[in-house]
Design a protein around this motif. Structure first.
Motif, PDB file in Angstrom:
ATOM      1  N   VAL A 159       7.409  -1.658  -1.165  1.00  0.00           N
ATOM      2  CA  VAL A 159       5.940  -2.106  -0.850  1.00  0.00           C
ATOM      3  C   VAL A 159       5.344  -0.653  -0.365  1.00  0.00           C
ATOM      4  O   VAL A 159       5.836  -0.186   0.479  1.00  0.00           O
ATOM      5  CB  VAL A 159       5.915  -2.963  -0.006  1.00  0.00           C
ATOM      6  CG1 VAL A 159       4.424  -3.252   0.504  1.00  0.00           C
ATOM      7  CG2 VAL A 159       6.561  -4.301  -0.337  1.00  0.00           C
ATOM      8  N   VAL A 160       4.072  -0.354  -1.148  1.00  0.00           N
ATOM      9  CA  VAL A 160       3.286   0.720  -0.706  1.00  0.00           C
ATOM     10  C   VAL A 160       1.655   0.148   0.161  1.00  0.00           C
ATOM     11  O   VAL A 160       1.242  -0.466  -0.935  1.00  0.00           O
ATOM     12  CB  VAL A 160       2.980   1.479  -1.594  1.00  0.00           C
ATOM     13  CG1 VAL A 160       2.318   2.829  -1.158  1.00  0.00           C
ATOM     14  CG2 VAL A 160       4.495   1.843  -2.436  1.00  0.00           C
ATOM     15  N   MET A 161       1.597   0.389   1.279  1.00  0.00           N
ATOM     16  CA  MET A 161       0.630  -0.243   1.947  1.00  0.00           C
ATOM     17  C   MET A 161      -0.219   0.813   2.740  1.00  0.00           C
ATOM     18  O   MET A 161       0.169   1.686   3.189  1.00  0.00           O
ATOM     19  CB  MET A 161       1.255  -1.133   2.875  1.00  0.00           C
ATOM     20  CG  MET A 161       0.120  -2.340   3.357  1.00  0.00           C
ATOM     21  SD  MET A 161       1.019  -3.653   4.576  1.00  0.00           S
ATOM     22  CE  MET A 161       2.120  -4.540   3.595  1.00  0.00           C
ATOM     23  N   PRO A 162      -1.627   0.462   2.762  1.00  0.00           N
ATOM     24  CA  PRO A 162      -2.324   1.366   3.651  1.00  0.00           C
ATOM     25  C   PRO A 162      -2.010   1.283   5.196  1.00  0.00           C
ATOM     26  O   PRO A 162      -1.567   0.172   5.530  1.00  0.00           O
ATOM     27  CB  PRO A 162      -3.806   0.714   3.574  1.00  0.00           C
ATOM     28  CG  PRO A 162      -3.780   0.008   2.356  1.00  0.00           C
ATOM     29  CD  PRO A 162      -2.543  -0.658   2.192  1.00  0.00           C
ATOM     30  N   SER A 163      -1.931   2.548   5.900  1.00  0.00           N
ATOM     31  CA  SER A 163      -1.252   2.375   7.114  1.00  0.00           C
ATOM     32  C   SER A 163      -2.135   1.764   8.056  1.00  0.00           C
ATOM     33  O   SER A 163      -1.604   1.330   9.337  1.00  0.00           O
ATOM     34  CB  SER A 163      -1.039   4.064   7.511  1.00  0.00           C
ATOM     35  OG  SER A 163      -2.065   4.629   7.356  1.00  0.00           O
ATOM     36  N   HIS A 164      -3.475   1.535   7.780  1.00  0.00           N
ATOM     37  CA  HIS A 164      -4.255   0.699   9.060  1.00  0.00           C
ATOM     38  C   HIS A 164      -4.499  -0.660   8.943  1.00  0.00           C
ATOM     39  O   HIS A 164      -4.684  -1.250   9.574  1.00  0.00           O
ATOM     40  CB  HIS A 164      -5.876   1.268   8.625  1.00  0.00           C
ATOM     41  CG  HIS A 164      -6.420   0.930   7.305  1.00  0.00           C
ATOM     42  ND1 HIS A 164      -6.282   1.856   6.380  1.00  0.00           N
ATOM     43  CD2 HIS A 164      -6.693  -0.087   6.627  1.00  0.00           C
ATOM     44  CE1 HIS A 164      -6.950   1.332   5.133  1.00  0.00           C
ATOM     45  NE2 HIS A 164      -7.231  -0.045   5.507  1.00  0.00           N
ATOM     46  N   TYR A 176      11.517  -9.246   5.344  1.00  0.00           N
ATOM     47  CA  TYR A 176      12.308  -9.630   4.225  1.00  0.00           C
ATOM     48  C   TYR A 176      13.185  -8.612   3.364  1.00  0.00           C
ATOM     49  O   TYR A 176      13.580  -8.856   2.311  1.00  0.00           O
ATOM     50  CB  TYR A 176      11.224 -10.025   3.154  1.00  0.00           C
ATOM     51  CG  TYR A 176      10.470 -11.239   3.774  1.00  0.00           C
ATOM     52  CD1 TYR A 176      11.058 -12.530   3.909  1.00  0.00           C
ATOM     53  CD2 TYR A 176       8.914 -11.385   3.832  1.00  0.00           C
ATOM     54  CE1 TYR A 176      10.112 -13.805   4.151  1.00  0.00           C
ATOM     55  CE2 TYR A 176       8.052 -12.313   4.152  1.00  0.00           C
ATOM     56  CZ  TYR A 176       8.881 -13.691   4.364  1.00  0.00           C
ATOM     57  OH  TYR A 176       8.165 -14.750   4.787  1.00  0.00           O
ATOM     58  N   GLY A 177      13.259  -7.409   4.261  1.00  0.00           N
ATOM     59  CA  GLY A 177      14.295  -6.563   3.530  1.00  0.00           C
ATOM     60  C   GLY A 177      13.711  -5.446   2.393  1.00  0.00           C
ATOM     61  O   GLY A 177      14.350  -4.875   1.984  1.00  0.00           O
ATOM     62  N   ALA A 178      12.297  -5.366   2.627  1.00  0.00           N
ATOM     63  CA  ALA A 178      11.634  -4.593   1.690  1.00  0.00           C
ATOM     64  C   ALA A 178      11.717  -3.192   2.086  1.00  0.00           C
ATOM     65  O   ALA A 178      11.937  -2.893   3.309  1.00  0.00           O
ATOM     66  CB  ALA A 178      10.486  -4.928   1.230  1.00  0.00           C
ATOM     67  N   GLU A 179      11.594  -2.234   1.373  1.00  0.00           N
ATOM     68  CA  GLU A 179      11.556  -0.739   1.644  1.00  0.00           C
ATOM     69  C   GLU A 179       9.980  -0.698   1.738  1.00  0.00           C
ATOM     70  O   GLU A 179       9.199  -0.834   0.957  1.00  0.00           O
ATOM     71  CB  GLU A 179      12.031   0.102   0.699  1.00  0.00           C
ATOM     72  CG  GLU A 179      12.093   1.634   0.934  1.00  0.00           C
ATOM     73  CD  GLU A 179      12.735   2.270  -0.169  1.00  0.00           C
ATOM     74  OE1 GLU A 179      13.809   2.215  -0.233  1.00  0.00           O
ATOM     75  OE2 GLU A 179      11.957   3.046  -0.975  1.00  0.00           O
ATOM     76  N   LEU A 180       9.180  -0.091   2.875  1.00  0.00           N
ATOM     77  CA  LEU A 180       7.932   0.069   3.083  1.00  0.00           C
ATOM     78  C   LEU A 180       7.594   1.338   3.141  1.00  0.00           C
ATOM     79  O   LEU A 180       7.991   2.162   3.966  1.00  0.00           O
ATOM     80  CB  LEU A 180       7.527  -0.872   4.351  1.00  0.00           C
ATOM     81  CG  LEU A 180       6.023  -0.765   4.817  1.00  0.00           C
ATOM     82  CD1 LEU A 180       5.358  -1.538   3.631  1.00  0.00           C
ATOM     83  CD2 LEU A 180       5.962  -1.640   6.216  1.00  0.00           C
ATOM     84  N   HIS A 181       6.506   1.652   2.303  1.00  0.00           N
ATOM     85  CA  HIS A 181       5.855   2.911   2.534  1.00  0.00           C
ATOM     86  C   HIS A 181       4.539   2.746   2.967  1.00  0.00           C
ATOM     87  O   HIS A 181       3.671   2.154   2.432  1.00  0.00           O
ATOM     88  CB  HIS A 181       5.805   3.729   1.148  1.00  0.00           C
ATOM     89  CG  HIS A 181       7.349   3.884   0.470  1.00  0.00           C
ATOM     90  ND1 HIS A 181       7.889   5.112   1.194  1.00  0.00           N
ATOM     91  CD2 HIS A 181       8.065   3.266  -0.176  1.00  0.00           C
ATOM     92  CE1 HIS A 181       9.186   5.213   0.412  1.00  0.00           C
ATOM     93  NE2 HIS A 181       9.026   3.988  -0.115  1.00  0.00           N
ATOM     94  N   LEU A 182       3.811   3.556   3.937  1.00  0.00           N
ATOM     95  CA  LEU A 182       2.527   3.705   4.455  1.00  0.00           C
ATOM     96  C   LEU A 182       1.842   4.708   4.062  1.00  0.00           C
ATOM     97  O   LEU A 182       2.134   5.920   3.848  1.00  0.00           O
ATOM     98  CB  LEU A 182       2.570   3.523   5.967  1.00  0.00           C
ATOM     99  CG  LEU A 182       3.214   2.233   6.580  1.00  0.00           C
ATOM    100  CD1 LEU A 182       3.177   2.416   7.923  1.00  0.00           C
ATOM    101  CD2 LEU A 182       2.623   1.051   6.070  1.00  0.00           C
ATOM    102  N   VAL A 183       0.594   4.724   3.407  1.00  0.00           N
ATOM    103  CA  VAL A 183      -0.249   5.760   3.023  1.00  0.00           C
ATOM    104  C   VAL A 183      -1.438   5.617   3.547  1.00  0.00           C
ATOM    105  O   VAL A 183      -2.159   4.559   4.022  1.00  0.00           O
ATOM    106  CB  VAL A 183      -0.618   5.447   1.600  1.00  0.00           C
ATOM    107  CG1 VAL A 183      -1.547   6.009   0.942  1.00  0.00           C
ATOM    108  CG2 VAL A 183       0.770   5.329   0.638  1.00  0.00           C
TER     109      VAL A 183
END
Ligand SMILES: *Cc1c(COP(=O)(O)O)cnc(C)c1O
Length: 392
Positions: A159-164, A176-183
């Motif tokens: 998952v790629v999500m805005p950091s704010h 839920y076990g996803a790998e999360l990237h913040l942008v």
């Protein structure tokens, strides 16, 4: 799919939403590369399908499986999404003198938003097609929903999500076990990173309308609206528009039901109203002939509306025009006031995206574009609980 599997789905093929070029349904599909536009699923409506057949179906969005694209029901990944209630807003209607005001409460869906419809569908289809890793750029709710369905399907999720984005949206993905990237930036920037992960890791990209089946999940709202209202549609539907999948999907459902004979050919379809954030209103500006540059669009407390580039923009615009609908924008301050007003008067804690509908409706009444005597339906797309840190 094994050729001997019996399918009850009427899904037949996909077409380019612009030039109608055909793509097969048995292969992995993304978007129509001919026109760089979304694909649309086409069904074989020459086959008989009665309204009465719904009676024996489950009380979830999968009751419409015949007009959904999963070919083998064993691939369905479901947590009971859909069949959300349409609630009358009697107190607000009384104080503001509306004759028929109601809301379809999508906040009751698994993972707290209507994104579960699209992701239940997309991940079921991914499972059917043997996909092992999915990536999604998200403003928040879609990431959580994808993470949950991937967990159940045994598919790796990135998952790629805005950091704010509020903490709750990030935490659910990780739980839920996803790998999360913040942008640092909005969903369009997340889209760039998701495309890189797709390229580098061979992940399947579930980005809005660049994957054809989330739309099919969201269209079930249109079927439910008709079924719940005893096949008598509202005069207007207000929709908080980000990528626009729900709006396009509801409109697609109405037309499919005409093809099925479930709605009369001369039925008066609702006017479809696009509501966006003041701070990020690319669809509204496009329809008003006032397109702005990307840098002119910013974030909103309604993260689902902070979508500066909608891949399906032309399809959204077509729905608004065809339906005789209109557009309106709402500020973040108005949304927060709206959340509080609806919570206090109706006991319903809506996402700010949906509070924008209530405030937008009042503006449209002032402008004379919607009348207080009409049958008005708003879509509460999400649960307000995930946004609490921005609301109190
Ligand atoms: C994603 C989202 C929207 C926007 O939905 P689209 O169909 O992409 O336009 C609106 N509200 C909430 C709560 C959302 O999560």
């Amino acid at each position: 799919m094994n050729a001997t599997t019996v399918s009850s789905s009427l899904a037949s093929h996909l077409i380019c939403s612009t030039c109608n070029t055909v793509s097969p349904i048995h292969e992995v599909q993304t978007y129509a590369h001919c026109c760089a536009k979304p694909l649309t699923v086409i069904y074989d409506f020459t086959k008989e399908l009665s309204k009465a057949s719904l009676l024996s179906q489950p009380n979830t969005m999968w009751r419409y499986a015949a007009v959904l694209p999963v070919l083998d029901p064993r691939n369905i990944v479901s947590f009971g999404e859909g069949m959300t209630p349409i609630l009358p807003l009697n107190n607000l209607a009384a104080t503001h003198n509306f004759k028929s005001l109601s809301i379809k409460d999508e906040g009751l869906n698994p993972t707290g938003s209507f994104k579960s419809r699209g992701l239940s569908m997309a991940i079921s289809k991914a499972k059917e097609l043997g996909i092992e890793h999915c990536v999604i750029p998200t403003a928040g709710n879609a990431g959580g929903a994808m993470s949950a369905y991937c967990a159940a399907a045994g598919i790796k999720a990135t998952v790629v999500m805005p950091s704010h984005t509020p903490q709750s949206f990030k935490q659910e993905c990780e739980l839920y076990g996803a790998e999360l990237h913040l942008v640092d930036g909005l969903i369009n920037k997340c889209g760039v990173m998701a495309a890189e992960i797709q390229e580098k890791e061979g992940a399947f990209n579930i980005s809005t309308l660049k994957e054809p089946y989330r739309l099919e999940g969201k269209k079930t709202m249109g079927y439910e609206i008709a079924e719940h209202l005893n096949w008598e549609l509202p005069d207007v539907i207000l929709y908080p528009t980000g990528g626009g999948t729900g709006l396009i999907g509801i409109w697609k459902a109405f037309h499919e039901m005409i093809s099925l004979g479930w709605l009369k050919a001369n039925v008066k379809l609702p006017r479809m109203i696009v509501v966006q954030a003041d701070n990020c209103s690319p669809v509204v500006d496009f329809l008003n002939g006032e397109e702005k540059a990307l840098v002119d669009y910013g974030e909103s407390i309604a993260n689902g509306l902070a979508v500066p580039v909608a891949f399906g923009r032309d399809m959204i615009a077509k729905v608004v025009r065809e339906s005789g609908g209109t557009t309106v924008t709402v500020t973040d301050k108005e949304m927060i006031d709206g959340v509080k007003e609806v919570a206090k008067s109706e006991g319903l804690l809506m996402a700010p995206e949906s509070a924008a509908l209530w405030k937008g409706l009042l503006k449209l009444v002032d402008r004379g574009e919607v009348s207080r005597g009409e049958k008005i339906l708003m879509i509460n797309t999400g649960n307000g609980y995930k946004y609490l840190e921005h609301l109190v």
